[in-house]
Write an enzyme that holds these catalytic residues in place. Structure first.
Site, mmCIF file in Angstrom:
data_model
loop_
_atom_site.group_PDB
_atom_site.id
_atom_site.type_symbol
_atom_site.label_atom_id
_atom_site.label_comp_id
_atom_site.label_asym_id
_atom_site.label_seq_id
_atom_site.Cartn_x
_atom_site.Cartn_y
_atom_site.Cartn_z
ATOM 1 N N THR A 70 -20.299 65.345 6.985
ATOM 2 C CA THR A 70 -20.779 65.192 8.518
ATOM 3 C C THR A 70 -20.295 64.009 9.127
ATOM 4 O OG1 THR A 70 -22.896 66.130 7.354
ATOM 5 C CG2 THR A 70 -23.111 65.307 9.638
ATOM 6 N N HIS A 131 -27.492 70.332 11.055
ATOM 7 C CA HIS A 131 -27.438 71.087 9.628
ATOM 8 C C HIS A 131 -28.506 72.347 9.485
ATOM 9 C CE1 HIS A 131 -26.199 67.107 8.208
ATOM 10 N NE2 HIS A 131 -27.462 66.677 8.089
ATOM 11 N N SER A 161 -22.967 64.248 -4.276
ATOM 12 C CA SER A 161 -23.075 62.999 -3.070
ATOM 13 C C SER A 161 -24.556 62.911 -2.689
ATOM 14 C CB SER A 161 -22.054 63.631 -2.120
ATOM 15 O OG SER A 161 -22.192 62.871 -0.816
HETATM 16 P P1 A3P Z 1 -19.140 61.002 -1.637
HETATM 17 O O1 A3P Z 1 -20.628 60.702 -1.921
HETATM 18 O O2 A3P Z 1 -18.753 62.038 -2.500
HETATM 19 O O3 A3P Z 1 -18.295 59.974 -1.572
HETATM 20 P P2 A3P Z 1 -22.140 63.242 4.866
HETATM 21 O O4 A3P Z 1 -21.213 62.669 5.941
HETATM 22 O O5 A3P Z 1 -22.364 64.709 5.099
HETATM 23 O O6 A3P Z 1 -23.348 62.641 4.631
HETATM 24 O O7 A3P Z 1 -21.375 63.303 3.377
HETATM 25 C C1 A3P Z 1 -21.114 61.984 2.923
HETATM 26 C C2 A3P Z 1 -19.931 62.346 1.970
HETATM 27 O O8 A3P Z 1 -18.749 62.083 2.708
HETATM 28 C C3 A3P Z 1 -19.693 61.040 0.878
HETATM 29 O O9 A3P Z 1 -18.906 61.602 -0.316
HETATM 30 C C4 A3P Z 1 -18.832 60.280 1.656
HETATM 31 O O10 A3P Z 1 -18.254 59.251 1.006
HETATM 32 C C5 A3P Z 1 -17.947 61.147 2.470
HETATM 33 N N1 A3P Z 1 -17.241 60.750 3.631
HETATM 34 C C6 A3P Z 1 -17.734 59.860 4.640
HETATM 35 N N2 A3P Z 1 -16.576 59.733 5.305
HETATM 36 C C7 A3P Z 1 -15.510 60.122 4.882
HETATM 37 C C8 A3P Z 1 -14.344 60.304 5.557
HETATM 38 N N3 A3P Z 1 -13.773 59.724 6.699
HETATM 39 N N4 A3P Z 1 -13.340 61.047 4.927
HETATM 40 C C9 A3P Z 1 -13.670 61.632 3.840
HETATM 41 N N5 A3P Z 1 -14.784 61.593 3.078
HETATM 42 C C10 A3P Z 1 -15.791 60.998 3.817
#
Ligand code: A3P
Length: 319
Positions: A70, A131, A161
């Protein structure tokens, strides 16, 4: 934000009292509403969003299952849609702001209060996150010409995650004691806005039936080919990169600006706080594909693979 049942409006409390419920991942409960599990923290906002949101034809809705990318996709869409307004990557709003404060989530940040929000001052095209599963979206979001961008992620990394997020962001109010317990809930479908598989297949089906309305993206594909997918996104949203922008390297600039390394190293994301007072750093952990291998047992892996195969088998979806 209402975290506990007692903080909800009387109307909402009355309504959810008839819904089946389970223990929540974070404080309070998960309520079984229209086939999906919605936390106490989100339910009032979900109901108000469903009842009051009027989509504009020019709106862009970004939909994700929690922990599917997200934060990243909010950054990407914000940067893409506002690229003419913010041409300088050093002075870009994403340098000083966490993506969640630039792109608000309808049920969690806009419709979560006691007043219906006034969204008329949002600049066109309005960009919102949500969501909500497809089946639960308000009618105007489905019937208008607004665009829906869906980003999801393989179930094993999504689960791992989520587990980390609950522990890191909500350590004092997490209701789950062990990875095994969390796994059991996720596997049974009792995850925020889950079952995960129904969430994903709902948007997958819509994207096949209505490809101009719903763009279905995977975290893994975005990681592997960020610029190809940025171009796909821009075309889908009706703002393709011009030859001049291509020549200037704007596609690469946006990809680098929104990359995990760049965003996670910004001061605001290292030390800043989010809309609930949570540390922004909880939205950045490893940002890799396949980290599940460090957490799931062989049995858990087989169980998740089996259910994913069963649920997605007839849909053609693969992770
Ligand atoms: P991990 O826990 O596997 O590291 P959301 O944004 O839906 O809350 O999801 C969080 C997940 O997206 C986390 O994964 C986080 O590290 C990853 N994330 C956040 N920013 C990101 C980016 N710029 N590029 C890739 N993954 C990213």
């Amino acid at each position: 934000q209402c975290f506990e049942e007692k903080e909800l409006s009387q109307e909402c409390r009355d309504f959810i009292s008839s819904l089946p419920r389970e223990r929540g991942w974070i404080r309070a409960f998960s309520h079984h509403y229209q086939g999906f599990w919605i936390s106490t923290m989100a339910i009032q906002g979900v109901l108000a969003f469903q009842k009051n949101f009027q989509a504009h034809d020019t709106d862009v809705l970004l939909v994700t299952p929690p922990k599917a990318g997200t934060t990243w996709s909010k950054a990407i869409l914000f940067a893409l849609l506002n690229r003419a307004r913010h041409p300088n990557p050093q002075r870009h709003p994403l340098v000083a702001n966490n993506p969640h404060t630039l792109v608000l989530t309808l049920e969690l940040n806009l419709y979560n209060g006691n007043q219906v929000p006034d969204l008329t001052s949002f600049p066109t095209p309005r960009l919102f996150g949500t969501h909500l599963p497809y089946a639960l979206l308000p009618a105007s979001a489905k019937d208008s010409a607004c665009k829906i961008v869906y980003m999801c992620r393989n179930p094993k990394d999504t689960f791992v995650s989520l587990w980390h997020y609950v522990n890191r962001a909500w350590s004092t109010s997490s209701a789950i004691d062990s990875l095994e317990e969390a796994f059991d809930m996720f596997w049974r479908g009792v995850s925020p806005f889950g079952p995960y598989w129904d969430h994903v297949s709902g948007y997958w089906k819509e994207s096949l039936e209505n490809p101009h309305k719903v763009l279905f993206l995977k975290y893994e594909d975005m990681k592997e080919q960020p610029t190809t997918n940025l171009r796909r996104l821009a075309e889908f949203l009706g703002c393709p990169f011009s030859p001049e922008e291509e020549a200037k390297g704007i596609v690469n600039d946006i990809s680098t600006l929104c990359s995990f390394d760049n965003l996670s190293n910004q001061e605001v994301n290292k030390r800043g706080k989010g809309l609930y007072g949570e540390a922004n750093e909880v939205y950045f952990r490893r940002g890799e594909v396949g980290d599940w291998v460090n957490y799931l047992t062989v049995e858990m892996t087989e169980k998740l693979d089996r259910i994913t195969e069963e649920k997605f088998h007839s849909t053609g979806l693969k992770f």
